[in-house]
Scaffold this motif. Structure first.
Motif, PDB file in Angstrom:
ATOM      1  N   HIS A 149    -110.578  74.353 -13.353  1.00  0.00           N
ATOM      2  CA  HIS A 149    -109.153  74.203 -13.653  1.00  0.00           C
ATOM      3  C   HIS A 149    -108.720  75.139 -14.772  1.00  0.00           C
ATOM      4  O   HIS A 149    -107.579  75.601 -14.803  1.00  0.00           O
ATOM      5  CB  HIS A 149    -108.813  72.747 -14.005  1.00  0.00           C
ATOM      6  CG  HIS A 149    -109.285  72.303 -15.351  1.00  0.00           C
ATOM      7  ND1 HIS A 149    -110.552  71.791 -15.572  1.00  0.00           N
ATOM      8  CD2 HIS A 149    -108.658  72.297 -16.572  1.00  0.00           C
ATOM      9  CE1 HIS A 149    -110.682  71.479 -16.844  1.00  0.00           C
ATOM     10  NE2 HIS A 149    -109.562  71.780 -17.471  1.00  0.00           N
ATOM     11  N   ARG A 150    -109.647  75.465 -15.679  1.00  0.00           N
ATOM     12  CA  ARG A 150    -109.310  76.417 -16.736  1.00  0.00           C
ATOM     13  C   ARG A 150    -109.195  77.840 -16.191  1.00  0.00           C
ATOM     14  O   ARG A 150    -108.402  78.642 -16.687  1.00  0.00           O
ATOM     15  CB  ARG A 150    -110.358  76.356 -17.850  1.00  0.00           C
ATOM     16  CG  ARG A 150    -110.304  75.089 -18.692  1.00  0.00           C
ATOM     17  CD  ARG A 150    -111.278  75.141 -19.841  1.00  0.00           C
ATOM     18  NE  ARG A 150    -111.014  76.290 -20.720  1.00  0.00           N
ATOM     19  CZ  ARG A 150    -111.889  76.741 -21.623  1.00  0.00           C
ATOM     20  NH1 ARG A 150    -113.085  76.153 -21.744  1.00  0.00           N
ATOM     21  NH2 ARG A 150    -111.573  77.766 -22.387  1.00  0.00           N
ATOM     22  N   ILE A 151    -109.971  78.144 -15.166  1.00  0.00           N
ATOM     23  CA  ILE A 151    -109.856  79.456 -14.516  1.00  0.00           C
ATOM     24  C   ILE A 151    -108.490  79.591 -13.864  1.00  0.00           C
ATOM     25  O   ILE A 151    -107.817  80.621 -13.988  1.00  0.00           O
ATOM     26  CB  ILE A 151    -110.970  79.639 -13.473  1.00  0.00           C
ATOM     27  CG1 ILE A 151    -112.358  79.541 -14.119  1.00  0.00           C
ATOM     28  CG2 ILE A 151    -110.807  80.969 -12.749  1.00  0.00           C
ATOM     29  CD1 ILE A 151    -112.663  80.603 -15.125  1.00  0.00           C
ATOM     30  N   ALA A 152    -108.058  78.524 -13.167  1.00  0.00           N
ATOM     31  CA  ALA A 152    -106.737  78.556 -12.543  1.00  0.00           C
ATOM     32  C   ALA A 152    -105.645  78.711 -13.600  1.00  0.00           C
ATOM     33  O   ALA A 152    -104.702  79.494 -13.434  1.00  0.00           O
ATOM     34  CB  ALA A 152    -106.513  77.286 -11.726  1.00  0.00           C
ATOM     35  N   MET A 153    -105.773  77.991 -14.701  1.00  0.00           N
ATOM     36  CA  MET A 153    -104.768  78.076 -15.765  1.00  0.00           C
ATOM     37  C   MET A 153    -104.753  79.454 -16.417  1.00  0.00           C
ATOM     38  O   MET A 153    -103.723  79.892 -16.937  1.00  0.00           O
ATOM     39  CB  MET A 153    -105.048  76.996 -16.817  1.00  0.00           C
ATOM     40  CG  MET A 153    -104.798  75.575 -16.330  1.00  0.00           C
ATOM     41  SD  MET A 153    -105.259  74.325 -17.561  1.00  0.00           S
ATOM     42  CE  MET A 153    -104.098  74.723 -18.875  1.00  0.00           C
TER      43      MET A 153
ATOM     44  N   LEU B 258    -105.800  82.794 -12.178  1.00  0.00           N
ATOM     45  CA  LEU B 258    -106.455  83.198 -10.932  1.00  0.00           C
ATOM     46  C   LEU B 258    -106.106  82.213  -9.824  1.00  0.00           C
ATOM     47  O   LEU B 258    -106.283  81.000  -9.981  1.00  0.00           O
ATOM     48  CB  LEU B 258    -107.974  83.262 -11.103  1.00  0.00           C
ATOM     49  CG  LEU B 258    -108.552  84.647 -11.450  1.00  0.00           C
ATOM     50  CD1 LEU B 258    -108.042  85.107 -12.786  1.00  0.00           C
ATOM     51  CD2 LEU B 258    -110.080  84.606 -11.444  1.00  0.00           C
ATOM     52  N   GLY B 259    -105.596  82.751  -8.710  1.00  0.00           N
ATOM     53  CA  GLY B 259    -105.316  81.944  -7.538  1.00  0.00           C
ATOM     54  C   GLY B 259    -106.392  82.153  -6.490  1.00  0.00           C
ATOM     55  O   GLY B 259    -106.796  83.288  -6.229  1.00  0.00           O
ATOM     56  N   TYR B 260    -106.846  81.072  -5.844  1.00  0.00           N
ATOM     57  CA  TYR B 260    -108.016  81.115  -4.976  1.00  0.00           C
ATOM     58  C   TYR B 260    -107.636  80.707  -3.561  1.00  0.00           C
ATOM     59  O   TYR B 260    -107.070  79.625  -3.333  1.00  0.00           O
ATOM     60  CB  TYR B 260    -109.068  80.169  -5.533  1.00  0.00           C
ATOM     61  CG  TYR B 260    -110.422  80.170  -4.856  1.00  0.00           C
ATOM     62  CD1 TYR B 260    -110.897  81.276  -4.163  1.00  0.00           C
ATOM     63  CD2 TYR B 260    -111.256  79.059  -4.944  1.00  0.00           C
ATOM     64  CE1 TYR B 260    -112.152  81.276  -3.572  1.00  0.00           C
ATOM     65  CE2 TYR B 260    -112.511  79.042  -4.358  1.00  0.00           C
ATOM     66  CZ  TYR B 260    -112.951  80.149  -3.666  1.00  0.00           C
ATOM     67  OH  TYR B 260    -114.209  80.131  -3.091  1.00  0.00           O
ATOM     68  N   VAL B 261    -107.952  81.568  -2.600  1.00  0.00           N
ATOM     69  CA  VAL B 261    -107.842  81.243  -1.174  1.00  0.00           C
ATOM     70  C   VAL B 261    -109.267  81.177  -0.650  1.00  0.00           C
ATOM     71  O   VAL B 261    -109.870  82.197  -0.309  1.00  0.00           O
ATOM     72  CB  VAL B 261    -107.024  82.303  -0.413  1.00  0.00           C
ATOM     73  CG1 VAL B 261    -106.876  81.895   1.058  1.00  0.00           C
ATOM     74  CG2 VAL B 261    -105.652  82.495  -1.061  1.00  0.00           C
ATOM     75  N   PRO B 262    -109.866  79.970  -0.591  1.00  0.00           N
ATOM     76  CA  PRO B 262    -111.295  79.865  -0.283  1.00  0.00           C
ATOM     77  C   PRO B 262    -111.598  80.077   1.189  1.00  0.00           C
ATOM     78  O   PRO B 262    -110.729  79.938   2.061  1.00  0.00           O
ATOM     79  CB  PRO B 262    -111.634  78.433  -0.702  1.00  0.00           C
ATOM     80  CG  PRO B 262    -110.353  77.687  -0.516  1.00  0.00           C
ATOM     81  CD  PRO B 262    -109.253  78.666  -0.861  1.00  0.00           C
ATOM     82  N   GLU B 263    -112.829  80.404   1.462  1.00  0.00           N
ATOM     83  CA  GLU B 263    -113.304  80.453   2.845  1.00  0.00           C
ATOM     84  C   GLU B 263    -113.132  79.070   3.458  1.00  0.00           C
ATOM     85  O   GLU B 263    -113.466  78.055   2.848  1.00  0.00           O
ATOM     86  CB  GLU B 263    -114.775  80.864   2.867  1.00  0.00           C
ATOM     87  CG  GLU B 263    -115.351  81.044   4.250  1.00  0.00           C
ATOM     88  CD  GLU B 263    -116.803  81.489   4.223  1.00  0.00           C
ATOM     89  OE1 GLU B 263    -117.304  81.879   5.303  1.00  0.00           O
ATOM     90  OE2 GLU B 263    -117.423  81.451   3.150  1.00  0.00           O
ATOM     91  N   GLY B 264    -112.568  79.009   4.662  1.00  0.00           N
ATOM     92  CA  GLY B 264    -112.331  77.720   5.299  1.00  0.00           C
ATOM     93  C   GLY B 264    -111.014  77.079   4.899  1.00  0.00           C
ATOM     94  O   GLY B 264    -110.727  75.957   5.301  1.00  0.00           O
ATOM     95  N   ARG B 265    -110.227  77.745   4.053  1.00  0.00           N
ATOM     96  CA  ARG B 265    -108.856  77.381   3.670  1.00  0.00           C
ATOM     97  C   ARG B 265    -108.779  76.180   2.738  1.00  0.00           C
ATOM     98  O   ARG B 265    -108.146  76.218   1.704  1.00  0.00           O
ATOM     99  CB  ARG B 265    -107.980  77.151   4.903  1.00  0.00           C
ATOM    100  CG  ARG B 265    -107.824  78.422   5.732  1.00  0.00           C
ATOM    101  CD  ARG B 265    -107.940  78.161   7.207  1.00  0.00           C
ATOM    102  NE  ARG B 265    -108.237  79.393   7.940  1.00  0.00           N
ATOM    103  CZ  ARG B 265    -108.743  79.408   9.148  1.00  0.00           C
ATOM    104  NH1 ARG B 265    -109.011  78.287   9.776  1.00  0.00           N
ATOM    105  NH2 ARG B 265    -108.997  80.551   9.739  1.00  0.00           N
ATOM    106  N   GLN B 266    -109.380  75.032   3.139  1.00  0.00           N
ATOM    107  CA  GLN B 266    -109.472  73.858   2.270  1.00  0.00           C
ATOM    108  C   GLN B 266    -108.113  73.401   1.740  1.00  0.00           C
ATOM    109  O   GLN B 266    -107.954  73.062   0.569  1.00  0.00           O
ATOM    110  CB  GLN B 266    -110.447  74.131   1.111  1.00  0.00           C
ATOM    111  CG  GLN B 266    -111.864  74.389   1.574  1.00  0.00           C
ATOM    112  CD  GLN B 266    -112.833  74.658   0.446  1.00  0.00           C
ATOM    113  OE1 GLN B 266    -112.631  74.185  -0.672  1.00  0.00           O
ATOM    114  NE2 GLN B 266    -113.888  75.399   0.717  1.00  0.00           N
TER     115      GLN B 266
END
Length: 228
Positions: free
Chosen positions: A71-75, A78-86
């Motif tokens: 959560h600190r990385i997101a803050m 960094l926005g994440y589009v993971p494999e498998g979408r989730q």
């Protein structure tokens, strides 16, 4: 923007990464290439704190965030589009987008402008969407963080050709708007049309890096490290 130096990581007693160096500047599109099982996803998971690095440093916006909580990385931007979408299957499209929203230029209205299909499906639950719609939603959800860098793991895997074209058009538009992007995908030809720099991984090590012009001028890179 993102500076990864000497990254080592693994699972249990198995070491997967051996000194990965990776850099993305503001407004730059960088690809992470390699055959399956060579460490690409582990690299991304280490950047996002989902795998704890054993050595090395991860700098985001000039701050050392090696191994901190996701959560600190997101803050940090960094926005994440993971494999498998989730995506969240029991939330509708709009609820998925609101779940990650932070103030900034990316709003629900702008996501709908980028992906009109999502507006049409805004009241549908996540598990009622097609694979392509889920990928659009995953990208939109990452953008709603209003990140400094968007990271996509297997951007078009398993998608129909027309949907793949939509995703590449989306990434081209994001690049034109100055978004920094780090992307994993197997379609090297499509990536060379939008990316500035490429990093190739083999068995957890960086074996080649260079510009789009350089990778197009050295077809042996694809033959040796990317073809199955």
């Amino acid at each position: 923007m993102l500076d990864v130096s000497g990254l080592e990581a693994g699972y249990g007693e198995s070491q997967i990464l051996f000194g990965i160096d990776l850099h993305v500047q503001a407004g730059e599109v960088v690809t992470l290439l390699g055959r399956n099982g060579m460490g690409k996803t582990t690299t991304i998971k280490s950047i996002f704190g989902l795998v704890k690095p054993r050595a090395g440093r991860i700098m985001i916006g000039g701050k050392d965030l090696t191994g901190v909580e996701p959560h600190r990385i997101a803050m940090a931007g960094l926005g994440y589009v993971p494999e498998g979408r989730q995506i969240f299957p029991t939330l509708n499209v709009e609820e998925n987008l609101r779940a990650t929203a932070r103030p900034g230029k990316w709003t629900i209205a702008r996501i709908y402008d980028l992906f009109p299909r999502l507006e049409e499906r805004r009241r549908n639950m996540g598990d009622q969407l097609s694979g392509g719609e889920q990928q659009m939603l995953a990208i939109g959800r990452a953008l709603m963080i209003n990140p400094q860098l968007v990271v996509l793991d297997e951007a078009t895997e398993g998608l129909a050709p027309l949907i793949r074209a939509d995703i590449w058009a989306c990434l081209k538009r994001l690049k034109d708007e100055g978004e920094a992007i780090l992307v994993i995908d197997k379609n090297v030809d499509a990536l060379t049309r939008i990316a500035d720099h490429h990093v190739v991984i083999e068995k957890g090590c960086v074996v080649w890096s260079g510009t789009t012009r350089e990778i197009l001028a050295t077809p042996e890179v694809k033959d040796r490290f990317l073809h199955v």
